[in-house]
Design an enzyme around this catalytic site. Sequence first.
Site, mmCIF file in Angstrom:
data_model
loop_
_atom_site.group_PDB
_atom_site.id
_atom_site.type_symbol
_atom_site.label_atom_id
_atom_site.label_comp_id
_atom_site.label_asym_id
_atom_site.label_seq_id
_atom_site.Cartn_x
_atom_site.Cartn_y
_atom_site.Cartn_z
ATOM 1 N N MET A 25 0.844 -1.195 0.000
ATOM 2 C CA MET A 25 0.000 0.000 0.000
ATOM 3 C C MET A 25 0.879 1.244 0.000
ATOM 4 O O MET A 25 1.684 1.441 0.913
ATOM 5 C CB MET A 25 -0.944 -0.007 1.208
ATOM 6 C CG MET A 25 -2.011 -1.087 1.138
ATOM 7 S SD MET A 25 -3.077 -1.158 2.611
ATOM 8 C CE MET A 25 -2.025 -2.080 3.749
ATOM 9 N N MET A 26 0.714 2.073 -1.027
ATOM 10 C CA MET A 26 1.534 3.268 -1.166
ATOM 11 C C MET A 26 1.368 4.186 0.044
ATOM 12 O O MET A 26 0.252 4.416 0.519
ATOM 13 C CB MET A 26 1.143 4.022 -2.435
ATOM 14 C CG MET A 26 1.515 3.285 -3.723
ATOM 15 S SD MET A 26 3.288 2.991 -3.896
ATOM 16 C CE MET A 26 3.894 4.679 -4.050
ATOM 17 N N CYS A 107 -2.062 -1.483 -10.372
ATOM 18 C CA CYS A 107 -2.264 -0.101 -9.936
ATOM 19 C C CYS A 107 -2.818 0.743 -11.081
ATOM 20 O O CYS A 107 -2.264 0.728 -12.184
ATOM 21 C CB CYS A 107 -0.948 0.488 -9.438
ATOM 22 S SG CYS A 107 -1.098 2.194 -8.857
ATOM 23 N N ASN A 223 -7.308 -10.974 -3.179
ATOM 24 C CA ASN A 223 -7.167 -9.654 -2.587
ATOM 25 C C ASN A 223 -8.348 -8.801 -3.051
ATOM 26 O O ASN A 223 -8.929 -9.043 -4.097
ATOM 27 C CB ASN A 223 -5.830 -9.035 -3.041
ATOM 28 C CG ASN A 223 -5.694 -7.578 -2.678
ATOM 29 O OD1 ASN A 223 -5.491 -6.729 -3.540
ATOM 30 N ND2 ASN A 223 -5.799 -7.254 -1.407
ATOM 31 N N GLY A 224 -8.692 -7.804 -2.225
ATOM 32 C CA GLY A 224 -9.729 -6.861 -2.620
ATOM 33 C C GLY A 224 -10.987 -6.966 -1.775
ATOM 34 O O GLY A 224 -11.684 -7.988 -1.833
ATOM 35 N N GLY A 245 -5.744 -5.675 2.789
ATOM 36 C CA GLY A 245 -5.174 -4.364 2.541
ATOM 37 C C GLY A 245 -5.580 -3.383 3.606
ATOM 38 O O GLY A 245 -5.110 -3.427 4.745
ATOM 39 N N ARG A 246 -6.509 -2.513 3.279
ATOM 40 C CA ARG A 246 -6.889 -1.445 4.196
ATOM 41 C C ARG A 246 -7.527 -1.944 5.485
ATOM 42 O O ARG A 246 -7.417 -1.295 6.529
ATOM 43 C CB ARG A 246 -7.780 -0.431 3.470
ATOM 44 C CG ARG A 246 -6.915 0.558 2.724
ATOM 45 C CD ARG A 246 -7.475 1.056 1.426
ATOM 46 N NE ARG A 246 -6.482 1.940 0.812
ATOM 47 C CZ ARG A 246 -5.426 1.511 0.102
ATOM 48 N NH1 ARG A 246 -5.232 0.224 -0.082
ATOM 49 N NH2 ARG A 246 -4.562 2.366 -0.406
#
Length: 344
Positions: A25-26, A107, A223-224, A245-246
Amino acid sequence: MTASGQSLPDPLPDAASLRLSVAPMMDWTDTHCRVFHRLLAPHARLYTEMVHANAVIHGDRARLLALDPVEHPVALQLGGSEPELLAQAAAIGAAHGFDEVNLNCGCPSDRVQAGRFGACLMREPALVADSVAAMIAALADAPGPVPVTVKCRLGVDDDHDYGRFRAFVDTIADAGCRTFVVHARNAWLQGLSPKENREVPPLRYDWAWRLKRERPDLAVIVNGGIADADEATAHLERTDGAMLGRAAYHDPYLLHRLDVAWFGGVLQSRGELLRALRPYVEAQLARGMALKHITRHVLGLFNGQPGGRRFRQVLSEGAHRPGAGWNVVERALAATESGRRAAA
């Protein structure tokens, strides 16, 4: 064997090492974040932020490739579309100690589109295959096995053909890639921001499940949109793993609960886990690192808990002050305890 009958060069990684991972994650998954996540989840596979191959070759490697020994296993995610440069960057990453090199094919940002990498590569499977082959060749002499993996979407814009998605995977698998992290959404290259691209395109987990069913020789990680423990666990019935992720960043205790549930161990309290970070924090402070750069990654630890808002407030305000030290963390924990007692 792949769908085309070609042999794959390397065995699959140990299945357990793929079960739980934290997405690249950027601006978030820097080395401080990864050290914290490792404390929470000793068995999870961790990923760096995406780093462009050119940056690895020509940039500040000490910063871009910062890696603490406790992070292993950890993967370097690369962006780019030139096989020679990706191969060079992969070799540099392996020399810095990364356990895996992952190519970003998902991305959707404007910068990525301008540079013809990220999600744009979903439409150029032959180029991705050439890049993967070059990276694998560059890593052949690495001290230990460093697999090359791919993180991709289902397609871009109006690509809604499962056959096209599977053909993309098969082409890259024929080049030697055995592990695919599938962000189970399309990437819309026009009209949506990167944030909207994580939320608006519909999720189609069934494509990832079908891919694993039809290509059992490949490792497929989903993922997602995985928001809780039940969702993550459900994916283990159909694929090799779940990448959070988040959800893992905003509610990091979820990582700890999953690690204990899936791998065993003792469930620790949030306070115990945070205090285990103290030696790392104090070592970083001694090197001149500001507390705020580390503690920004722990703000969600008490997410949804009584006193959680107070924890974030005390830590956010105190960590930004010049000379802030570990005592700020202790004050935040004390304020959280007070809030919990008041809510009891």
